[in-house]
Design a protein around this motif. Sequence first.
Motif, mmCIF file in Angstrom:
data_model
loop_
_atom_site.group_PDB
_atom_site.id
_atom_site.type_symbol
_atom_site.label_atom_id
_atom_site.label_comp_id
_atom_site.label_asym_id
_atom_site.label_seq_id
_atom_site.Cartn_x
_atom_site.Cartn_y
_atom_site.Cartn_z
ATOM 1 N N LEU A 150 0.864 -1.171 0.000
ATOM 2 C CA LEU A 150 0.000 0.000 0.000
ATOM 3 C C LEU A 150 0.903 1.223 0.000
ATOM 4 O O LEU A 150 1.897 1.255 0.719
ATOM 5 C CB LEU A 150 -0.895 0.031 1.238
ATOM 6 N N PRO A 151 0.605 2.214 -0.791
ATOM 7 C CA PRO A 151 1.450 3.420 -0.780
ATOM 8 C C PRO A 151 1.115 4.317 0.410
ATOM 9 O O PRO A 151 0.092 4.104 1.084
ATOM 10 C CB PRO A 151 1.071 4.100 -2.094
ATOM 11 N N PHE A 152 1.964 5.264 0.682
ATOM 12 C CA PHE A 152 1.754 6.326 1.687
ATOM 13 C C PHE A 152 1.731 5.820 3.116
ATOM 14 O O PHE A 152 1.512 6.600 4.030
ATOM 15 C CB PHE A 152 0.452 7.117 1.443
ATOM 16 N N LEU A 153 1.887 4.534 3.349
ATOM 17 C CA LEU A 153 1.863 4.046 4.724
ATOM 18 C C LEU A 153 3.215 3.424 5.018
ATOM 19 O O LEU A 153 3.861 2.885 4.121
ATOM 20 C CB LEU A 153 0.768 2.981 4.909
ATOM 21 N N PRO A 154 3.657 3.493 6.259
ATOM 22 C CA PRO A 154 4.939 2.868 6.606
ATOM 23 C C PRO A 154 4.936 1.390 6.219
ATOM 24 O O PRO A 154 3.927 0.701 6.398
ATOM 25 C CB PRO A 154 4.998 3.020 8.128
ATOM 26 N N VAL A 155 6.050 0.935 5.681
ATOM 27 C CA VAL A 155 6.137 -0.428 5.161
ATOM 28 C C VAL A 155 5.840 -1.462 6.243
ATOM 29 O O VAL A 155 5.145 -2.449 5.992
ATOM 30 C CB VAL A 155 7.539 -0.672 4.555
ATOM 31 N N GLU A 156 6.313 -1.201 7.495
ATOM 32 C CA GLU A 156 6.126 -2.205 8.562
ATOM 33 C C GLU A 156 4.646 -2.373 8.881
ATOM 34 O O GLU A 156 4.168 -3.476 9.121
ATOM 35 C CB GLU A 156 6.861 -1.810 9.854
ATOM 36 N N TRP A 157 3.908 -1.243 8.928
ATOM 37 C CA TRP A 157 2.470 -1.326 9.220
ATOM 38 C C TRP A 157 1.786 -2.212 8.184
ATOM 39 O O TRP A 157 1.012 -3.093 8.516
ATOM 40 C CB TRP A 157 1.822 0.058 9.139
ATOM 41 N N VAL A 158 2.079 -1.922 6.908
ATOM 42 C CA VAL A 158 1.416 -2.668 5.842
ATOM 43 C C VAL A 158 1.813 -4.136 5.910
ATOM 44 O O VAL A 158 0.981 -5.021 5.751
ATOM 45 C CB VAL A 158 1.774 -2.078 4.461
ATOM 46 N N ALA A 159 3.122 -4.376 6.194
ATOM 47 C CA ALA A 159 3.609 -5.759 6.229
ATOM 48 C C ALA A 159 2.827 -6.588 7.230
ATOM 49 O O ALA A 159 2.572 -7.778 7.015
ATOM 50 C CB ALA A 159 5.095 -5.785 6.555
ATOM 51 N N ALA A 160 2.379 -5.950 8.322
ATOM 52 C CA ALA A 160 1.660 -6.692 9.363
ATOM 53 C C ALA A 160 0.315 -7.210 8.845
ATOM 54 O O ALA A 160 -0.134 -8.280 9.255
ATOM 55 C CB ALA A 160 1.454 -5.800 10.578
ATOM 56 N N VAL A 161 -0.317 -6.438 7.965
ATOM 57 C CA VAL A 161 -1.643 -6.852 7.479
ATOM 58 C C VAL A 161 -1.604 -7.200 5.996
ATOM 59 O O VAL A 161 -2.638 -7.208 5.323
ATOM 60 C CB VAL A 161 -2.693 -5.748 7.727
ATOM 61 N N ALA A 162 -0.396 -7.504 5.483
ATOM 62 C CA ALA A 162 -0.239 -7.698 4.042
ATOM 63 C C ALA A 162 -1.240 -8.685 3.440
ATOM 64 O O ALA A 162 -1.874 -8.368 2.420
ATOM 65 C CB ALA A 162 1.182 -8.130 3.716
ATOM 66 N N PRO A 163 -1.436 -9.894 4.044
ATOM 67 C CA PRO A 163 -2.380 -10.837 3.418
ATOM 68 C C PRO A 163 -3.782 -10.258 3.315
ATOM 69 O O PRO A 163 -4.469 -10.469 2.317
ATOM 70 C CB PRO A 163 -2.359 -12.042 4.361
ATOM 71 N N VAL A 164 -4.198 -9.506 4.328
ATOM 72 C CA VAL A 164 -5.542 -8.922 4.296
ATOM 73 C C VAL A 164 -5.636 -7.916 3.155
ATOM 74 O O VAL A 164 -6.614 -7.901 2.381
ATOM 75 C CB VAL A 164 -5.854 -8.241 5.645
#
Lengths: 152, 332, 401
Positions: free
Chosen positions: B263-277
């Motif tokens: 997802l753009p504009f969001l910190p990579v770690e945050w997105v990584a936590a919910v990546a499958p969703v």
Amino acid sequence: MPDVAKIAADLERAGLGAVQVAEEGLGVVCRADTSDAPRVLEALKADGFEMLLDLFGADTGEGLVVTYHMRSISLDEDVYVTADLAYGGTLASVWTSYPSALYPERETAELFGLSLEGHPNPKRLLTTDAVEEPLLLKSTAVRTHEEVRRDG
Amino acid sequence: MSPWLDGALRVLAALALMLTNGVILILMLRKVLARFHARIGPNRVGPKGLLQTVADVGKLLTKEDFAPRAADKWLFTLAPLVVFVPAFAAYAALPFSETWVIADLETGVLYTFAALSMVPIGILIAGWASSNKWSLLGGMRAAAQQIAYEVPLLLSAIPVIMLAGTMDMGVISEAQQGAWAVIPRWYIFHPIGFGAFLLFLVAALAELNQTPFDMSEAESELVAGFATEYSGMRFGFLFLAEFSNSFIVSALAVVLFFGGWTLPFLPVEWVAAVAPVVFVLKVYFGIFVLMWIRGTQPRIRIDQLLSLGWKALIPVSLGGILFTGILLKVVG
Amino acid sequence: MAEHDDVREPVLIAEGASAPAGLPKGLRRVPRGVDEFATEHLIVNMGPQHPSTHGVLHVLLELDGEEVVAAEASLGYLHRGLEKLSEHRRYHQIGTLLDRADYLSGVHTELAFARALESMMEIEVPARARWLRSLLCEITRLSSHLVWMGTFGMDIGAMAPFLYILRDRDAVLDVLEEITGARMMFNYVRPGGVLYDITPKAEQMMLEFLDRFESTYLPEYHDLLTGNEIFRARVRDIGVIDRDTAVAFGLTGACLRGSGVAWDVRKERPYAAYGELDFDIPSGSKGDCWDRYMVRMEEIRVAGGLARDLLDGMPEGPYMAKVPKVLRPPEGEAYASVESPRGELGVHVVSDGSDKPTRMRLRPPSYFNLAVIDEILPGHMIADVVAVIGSIDIVLGEIDR
């Protein structure tokens, strides 16, 4: 209303002087012999009656009458041609001049027990071979399920 | 963990995913199509009709196992499996996140396309084995359609592969991380990628047998095409494969054009936590679009479909590859 | 019945015709040699169990690949003998049967029959009854055309229009129920007038529906189908019926008008209130499916406008003439026709002066319209077969009777 005298004259010229043209309650009716009917129709087509609107038979009790309902779109006029037929007679097809006769001829032959002459596909149209009696003849009775089961 | 156990668990995970997916998509299809059709859709089984699929599956499972007398029994039974297995196998390479992938393949894109291209063979078998003329026509259509659309589908993905420089779906997803100023760095917003996406969309609809290209089923022409004689769970398999294919094609589109799990504009770690969703939501949105098209469009004719494929899509996609190559060479 | 053979015979030398020169005597077949690339034709039965044959039509198709080589419609799966049954019923009992002929627009069949009787018995129909008849005709024309549009869309593969029109048709049927007490089988038009007067509630329901329909729904349908590129590609230049073919096969209604003959019974032989109304007769030029589609879509619009005019100008007065309890038309024949949604629907009654007709012939328009498919289908693809049959708008109830 079509001009009775003109139609009679045209038929006369086509060698169909025996046809009686008269104005009746229905409209202008040409009463022809069965054998003449295809030629009457052709003559009328030359007169501008380009559409065969309907074709059907009727059982009068003494014999059958086949009625051809013709229409001229350009003249906005209708003409009827009737032909008397004996039971089990032969209906000469008029499909070469009027392809719209293809279905109703099959239907009439089937429902009145006629045989077709000159029809490209003289099959039954509406019922199956299991229906033996011609349905629209007066001699064919309408029976309920119970009556059929009782009388066989 | 032993490699056998690990492998078995991965296969089970894929199967579970496929079945859950089928269950959700049946309900989704019925509800979404109902909305597009000004209807209500199923609302009797369970709260708001949520358990409708359970009833559907129950019905399919308890139906008589019927095969026409003239059918080629062996092929008739085989066909649903030939359709089902590749659809199942295609899940293997889908990257749900950086780490969540059943089999991390370097040639993931190619593998998925290869698996997908097996499906029409099963349809052809089904059409032939049913010994029904409508089924046969449906099967033949599927074969003609596959030959015409397999090529542009793969060709339409090549510009993206050239941009990313890899066929690994995980790497392609990662390459789309971040943004150009306010625009996400997804390939759909790349001029080349956008053109490729349009080609991909058309070819994918055809590959999926989806309206307006649902030639092999074409219910108004071929009764139900290749599926005419199938009932019970055999039909269930065909149906399940169809849903699973729309999931896979939608997932391919997400990976190739919509940034995969990123997802753009969001910190990579945050997105990584919910990546499958994130990934699954994106995929489901894609499926929703497919249903949207399905609910709205009429069906194209088979000759129009084939001439579109051969005369338009293939030349254009080849031109696109050439153009991408020149551009990459010039711009670097 | 003449004997016939269902199996197609190979090309035979016609009996009596002179055999080509050099042909050995006694040879029945023209030797053609072996064509190693010859393909076999596939004969499929489209229907009577088929999603797109609009009921129980059965079309035999001879296919070369997906292309139609020959087609033949096979009828009779819905034959109930309505004409025979009519001969065994009193005149006022026949209306019930006639509703079941064309079940999408029963009012038209009833009206044709009532007019035939009225012309035989010389009954003067009150003005309000004539206007009510026209109103009902236009409302049913609207709903019948809606069903046609939806099913035509479905034949082309678009599901949505069919479900949208069911919503609208339901509103129309509610109005019909409010006026006649029935949703499909009305038995509303009786010889001499109509059964009930229109209620203010029905009038209001109809106007409300028309407001909604004309402002929102009809443009929506044009967006969904008319403007759709795929739809256009599917119906343009498909199933072309030229003017001469249309006339020769006795086509009427939208099929004839689509081929460029602007003949409409409502205009040419005005009945009910149509002589006092002003309305357009849309017509096409080419006679392809697209023209027939556009003609009917225009007719939907015209029917809505006519319904408004009829509600506006409805004259006061009685809605039923004085007619005897038992109808005994004098001996003779009469033909009366109306413009049903499918074409010229005629009823031909032969009376012998008793209370039952000697012969009651129904001229079902789609029976004649359907006959043309044998002629125009060859050369089309299977998908077009469905489009052509859909564009002709058949109702098997009236074809098989």
